[in-house]
Design a protein around this motif. Sequence first.
Motif, PDB file in Angstrom:
ATOM      1  N   ILE A 128      -5.674  -6.026  14.816  1.00 17.16           N
ATOM      2  CA  ILE A 128      -6.736  -5.773  13.665  1.00 17.16           C
ATOM      3  C   ILE A 128      -6.596  -4.223  13.771  1.00 17.16           C
ATOM      4  N   SER A 129      -6.133  -3.661  12.668  1.00 22.82           N
ATOM      5  CA  SER A 129      -5.728  -2.354  12.509  1.00 22.82           C
ATOM      6  C   SER A 129      -5.676  -1.580  11.137  1.00 22.82           C
ATOM      7  N   PRO A 130      -5.302  -0.554  11.014  1.00 26.10           N
ATOM      8  CA  PRO A 130      -5.172   0.091   9.408  1.00 26.10           C
ATOM      9  C   PRO A 130      -3.891  -0.629   8.896  1.00 26.10           C
ATOM     10  N   ASP A 131      -3.023  -1.129   9.817  1.00 25.93           N
ATOM     11  CA  ASP A 131      -1.829  -1.863   9.063  1.00 25.93           C
ATOM     12  C   ASP A 131      -2.360  -3.215   8.353  1.00 25.93           C
ATOM     13  N   ASN A 132      -3.320  -3.756   8.841  1.00 28.31           N
ATOM     14  CA  ASN A 132      -3.556  -4.999   8.022  1.00 28.31           C
ATOM     15  C   ASN A 132      -5.219  -5.094   7.579  1.00 28.31           C
ATOM     16  N   CYS A 133      -5.772  -3.786   7.578  1.00 24.75           N
ATOM     17  CA  CYS A 133      -7.017  -3.871   6.770  1.00 24.75           C
ATOM     18  C   CYS A 133      -7.011  -2.734   5.731  1.00 24.75           C
ATOM     19  N   ARG A 134      -7.770  -2.940   4.794  1.00 21.46           N
ATOM     20  CA  ARG A 134      -7.937  -1.938   3.955  1.00 21.46           C
ATOM     21  C   ARG A 134      -9.350  -1.152   4.183  1.00 21.46           C
ATOM     22  N   LEU A 135      -9.228   0.216   4.343  1.00 20.96           N
ATOM     23  CA  LEU A 135     -10.312   0.759   4.868  1.00 20.96           C
ATOM     24  C   LEU A 135     -10.675   2.228   3.951  1.00 20.96           C
ATOM     25  N   TRP A 136     -11.919   2.463   3.342  1.00 19.06           N
ATOM     26  CA  TRP A 136     -11.971   3.399   2.327  1.00 19.06           C
ATOM     27  C   TRP A 136     -13.142   4.082   3.033  1.00 19.06           C
ATOM     28  N   ASP A 137     -12.888   5.454   2.820  1.00 16.41           N
ATOM     29  CA  ASP A 137     -14.212   6.220   3.349  1.00 16.41           C
ATOM     30  C   ASP A 137     -15.190   6.233   2.391  1.00 16.41           C
ATOM     31  N   LEU A 138     -16.376   5.750   2.877  1.00 15.04           N
ATOM     32  CA  LEU A 138     -17.611   5.427   2.322  1.00 15.04           C
ATOM     33  C   LEU A 138     -17.855   6.387   1.132  1.00 15.04           C
ATOM     34  N   LYS A 139     -17.689   7.658   1.266  1.00 11.58           N
ATOM     35  CA  LYS A 139     -18.304   8.783   0.500  1.00 11.58           C
ATOM     36  C   LYS A 139     -17.214   8.988  -0.775  1.00 11.58           C
ATOM     37  N   THR A 140     -16.030   9.148  -0.132  1.00 10.68           N
ATOM     38  CA  THR A 140     -14.917   9.734  -1.213  1.00 10.68           C
ATOM     39  C   THR A 140     -14.086   8.653  -1.555  1.00 10.68           C
ATOM     40  N   ASN A 141     -14.050   7.386  -0.856  1.00 15.62           N
ATOM     41  CA  ASN A 141     -12.955   6.395  -1.408  1.00 15.62           C
ATOM     42  C   ASN A 141     -11.554   6.656  -0.752  1.00 15.62           C
ATOM     43  N   LYS A 142     -11.593   7.920  -0.146  1.00 14.79           N
ATOM     44  CA  LYS A 142     -10.263   7.900   0.281  1.00 14.79           C
ATOM     45  C   LYS A 142      -9.863   6.796   1.326  1.00 14.79           C
ATOM     46  N   LYS A 143      -8.433   6.493   0.827  1.00 18.51           N
ATOM     47  CA  LYS A 143      -7.879   5.350   1.570  1.00 18.51           C
ATOM     48  C   LYS A 143      -7.092   5.873   3.095  1.00 18.51           C
ATOM     49  N   LEU A 144      -7.720   5.040   4.252  1.00 20.91           N
ATOM     50  CA  LEU A 144      -7.499   5.256   5.586  1.00 20.91           C
ATOM     51  C   LEU A 144      -6.657   4.313   6.146  1.00 20.91           C
ATOM     52  N   ASP A 145      -5.855   3.743   5.450  1.00 22.48           N
ATOM     53  CA  ASP A 145      -5.105   2.680   5.748  1.00 22.48           C
ATOM     54  C   ASP A 145      -3.449   2.492   5.290  1.00 22.48           C
ATOM     55  N   LYS A 146      -2.857   1.304   5.591  1.00 18.86           N
ATOM     56  CA  LYS A 146      -1.276   1.513   5.073  1.00 18.86           C
ATOM     57  C   LYS A 146      -0.990   1.439   3.595  1.00 18.86           C
ATOM     58  N   ASP A 147      -2.059   1.502   2.742  1.00 22.97           N
ATOM     59  CA  ASP A 147      -1.872   1.824   1.242  1.00 22.97           C
ATOM     60  C   ASP A 147      -1.372   3.247   1.141  1.00 22.97           C
ATOM     61  N   ARG A 148      -1.600   4.067   2.013  1.00 18.73           N
ATOM     62  CA  ARG A 148      -1.123   5.575   1.930  1.00 18.73           C
ATOM     63  C   ARG A 148       0.375   5.207   1.918  1.00 18.73           C
ATOM     64  N   PHE A 149       0.916   4.561   2.754  1.00 18.38           N
ATOM     65  CA  PHE A 149       2.316   4.286   3.070  1.00 18.38           C
ATOM     66  C   PHE A 149       2.888   3.533   1.456  1.00 18.38           C
ATOM     67  N   ARG A 150       2.198   2.432   1.366  1.00 23.98           N
ATOM     68  CA  ARG A 150       2.662   1.577   0.311  1.00 23.98           C
ATOM     69  C   ARG A 150       2.738   2.429  -1.037  1.00 23.98           C
ATOM     70  N   GLN A 151       1.641   3.263  -1.296  1.00 26.91           N
ATOM     71  CA  GLN A 151       1.772   3.802  -2.412  1.00 26.91           C
ATOM     72  C   GLN A 151       1.975   5.520  -2.353  1.00 26.91           C
ATOM     73  N   ASP A 152       2.673   5.792  -1.433  1.00 25.34           N
ATOM     74  CA  ASP A 152       3.288   7.170  -0.988  1.00 25.34           C
ATOM     75  C   ASP A 152       2.192   8.145  -1.264  1.00 25.34           C
ATOM     76  N   LEU A 153       1.038   8.031  -0.831  1.00 23.44           N
ATOM     77  CA  LEU A 153      -0.200   8.954  -0.762  1.00 23.44           C
ATOM     78  C   LEU A 153       0.094  10.025   0.264  1.00 23.44           C
ATOM     79  N   GLY A 154       0.925  10.052   1.161  1.00 20.82           N
ATOM     80  CA  GLY A 154       0.998  10.975   2.234  1.00 20.82           C
ATOM     81  C   GLY A 154      -0.048  10.881   3.313  1.00 20.82           C
ATOM     82  N   GLU A 155       0.253  11.805   4.247  1.00 18.69           N
ATOM     83  CA  GLU A 155      -0.661  11.838   5.393  1.00 18.69           C
ATOM     84  C   GLU A 155      -1.118  10.408   5.957  1.00 18.69           C
TER      85      GLU A 155
END
Length: 252
Positions: free
Chosen positions: A197-224
């Motif tokens: 169970i890790s950010p590889d297989n969970c979608r985790l969004w920052d509660l206040k900003t909705n910033k993605k803290l998971d593998k979607d950053r890789f899937r969608q080329d969001l960087g960092e």
Amino acid sequence: MKSRKKIYEGKAKILYKGPEPNTLIQYFKDDATAFNNKKKAQIPGKGVLNNFISELLMTRLKDINIPNHFVKRINMREQLIRKLEIIPIEIVVRNIATGSLVKRLGIKEGKVLSRPIIEFYLKNDKLDDPIISEEHIIAFEWALPNELEEIISLSYRINDFLTGYFFSLNIRLVDFKLEYGRLWKNDEVSIILADEISPDNCRLWDLKTNKKLDKDRFRQDLGEVDKAYKEVAYRLGVLSESEFKKVIKSDL
Ligand code: ADP
Ligand code: UDP
């Protein structure tokens, strides 16, 4: 490193023969893949972070009596696990609509669901992990009816617990994927949570900003991507920034 028998190499992890019968060593790689292996990259340090994050979450789940395969962390990238007969189904639990749910059903992105949804996918890369129903699972005997009932009940409990746990860290648990296996003791079989169970297989969004803290950053080329995984590890308190830097220097 001592030579060991490699049992299996997957997209994100390697399984080695464990020191005792019915155990395995799970090694976390830095490889990231998406879209069924069509997109690939290395994210330096990802394996270390996932090893620590999964250790913590599996340990917390054990504290509330969710049986799982984790035995102990061995080093920065490896953990000892119980060897299971994996049930060839991916269980996806969703709290907020996104990803394939939005594409498939035209639901509004980000809609908070009125109740969690559980979906099943067949673990089969050649077929692109197709979505399946409970009927398929029973008819094709991928799991028995009582096993499926147990899988569903455990998955809801895991979702309730993890949702609250992440919420306390200002993170929204949007959705995640679980795997289970069978553990045989004489003629008795029990259903045990497996994999990671890790950010590889969970979608985790920052509660206040909705910033993605998971593998979607890789899937969608969001960087960092590495920064997002570190952020999750820091909020969970598994590794401080300075500890991580030390680890990575000696590890890479
Ligand atoms: P994939 O096989 O999808 O490329 P990974 O690289 O994460 O995925 O490989 C890990 C493999 O180990 C998965 O196929 C998973 O089903 C399997 N696995 C996870 N936990 C256990 C366990 N306790 N016993 C046996 N196999 C396991
Ligand atoms: N997921 C996963 N492995 C998979 C497919 C999905 O870990 O092979 C996770 C994914 O990270 C997300 C959840 O399952 O947290 C739901 O994924 P979805 O079906 O929306 O997948 P997508 O097609 O958008 O990757």
